[in-house]
Design a protein around this motif. Structure first.
Motif, mmCIF file in Angstrom:
data_model
loop_
_atom_site.group_PDB
_atom_site.id
_atom_site.type_symbol
_atom_site.label_atom_id
_atom_site.label_comp_id
_atom_site.label_asym_id
_atom_site.label_seq_id
_atom_site.Cartn_x
_atom_site.Cartn_y
_atom_site.Cartn_z
ATOM 1 N N SER A 30 73.178 34.787 55.634
ATOM 2 C CA SER A 30 72.770 34.165 54.393
ATOM 3 C C SER A 30 72.742 31.894 55.128
ATOM 4 N N ASN A 31 73.553 31.638 56.250
ATOM 5 C CA ASN A 31 73.449 30.721 56.317
ATOM 6 C C ASN A 31 72.585 29.944 57.415
ATOM 7 N N TYR A 32 71.601 31.133 57.763
ATOM 8 C CA TYR A 32 70.351 30.997 58.226
ATOM 9 C C TYR A 32 69.301 30.676 57.853
ATOM 10 N N ALA A 33 68.555 30.188 58.602
ATOM 11 C CA ALA A 33 67.014 29.865 58.056
ATOM 12 C C ALA A 33 66.261 30.931 58.653
ATOM 13 N N THR A 34 65.326 31.728 58.283
ATOM 14 C CA THR A 34 64.531 32.858 59.031
ATOM 15 C C THR A 34 63.368 32.945 58.550
ATOM 16 N N SER A 53 67.915 28.465 54.193
ATOM 17 C CA SER A 53 69.012 29.250 53.403
ATOM 18 C C SER A 53 69.301 29.290 52.167
ATOM 19 N N ARG A 71 64.043 37.148 50.777
ATOM 20 C CA ARG A 71 65.284 37.143 52.041
ATOM 21 C C ARG A 71 65.766 37.786 50.691
ATOM 22 N N ASN A 73 70.076 37.971 50.812
ATOM 23 C CA ASN A 73 70.842 38.087 51.537
ATOM 24 C C ASN A 73 72.543 39.899 51.337
ATOM 25 N N ALA A 97 65.642 33.753 63.283
ATOM 26 C CA ALA A 97 67.128 32.977 62.573
ATOM 27 C C ALA A 97 67.349 32.137 63.226
ATOM 28 N N ASN A 100 68.021 26.134 61.182
ATOM 29 C CA ASN A 100 67.212 25.050 60.655
ATOM 30 C C ASN A 100 65.664 25.533 61.064
#
Length: 119
Positions: A30-34, A53, A71, A73, A97, A100
């Motif tokens: 959940s902390n990652y940009a994807t 995120s 997404r 999470n 992923a 940012n």
């Protein structure tokens, strides 16, 4: 460390739809940009869509209004809903992923899934 596995690619007729999925394992998804990239034969890999995120989304001009990135999470899964597909959407699609959206290219990659749009 994040491991990414794409699924959902295949052969579809022009005007059709596909939904790609990317299952992530590892910590703190959940902390990652994807994002989703694609690479057509003989062309460079390009960013198709991304989601930060916090939920901010980005779309390349060539997919705006046709593709939707999302997404979940709780399920550690990224999606790409692709509608109104065109032959020029044919490519290998890669899940990604990173820290940012701006630095996704330096992040983690899946192995890719082939999307072919043809009649």
């Amino acid at each position: 460390q994040v491991q990414l596995v794409e699924s959902g690619g295949g052969l579809v007729q022009p005007g059709g739809s596909l939904r790609l999925s990317c299952a992530a394992s590892g910590s703190m998804f959940s902390n990652y940009a994807t994002g989703w990239y694609r690479q057509a034969p003989g062309k460079q890999r390009v960013l198709v869509a991304a989601i930060a995120s916090g939920g901010t989304t980005y779309y390349a001009d060539f997919v705006k209004g046709r593709f939707t990135i999302s997404r979940d999470n709780a399920k550690n899964t990224l999606y790409l809903q692709m509608n109104s597909l065109k032959p020029e959407d044919t490519a290998v699609y890669y899940c990604n992923a990173g820290s940012n959206i701006a630095t996704l290219v330096h992040g983690y990659w899946g192995q890719g899934t082939q999307v072919t749009v043809s009649s």
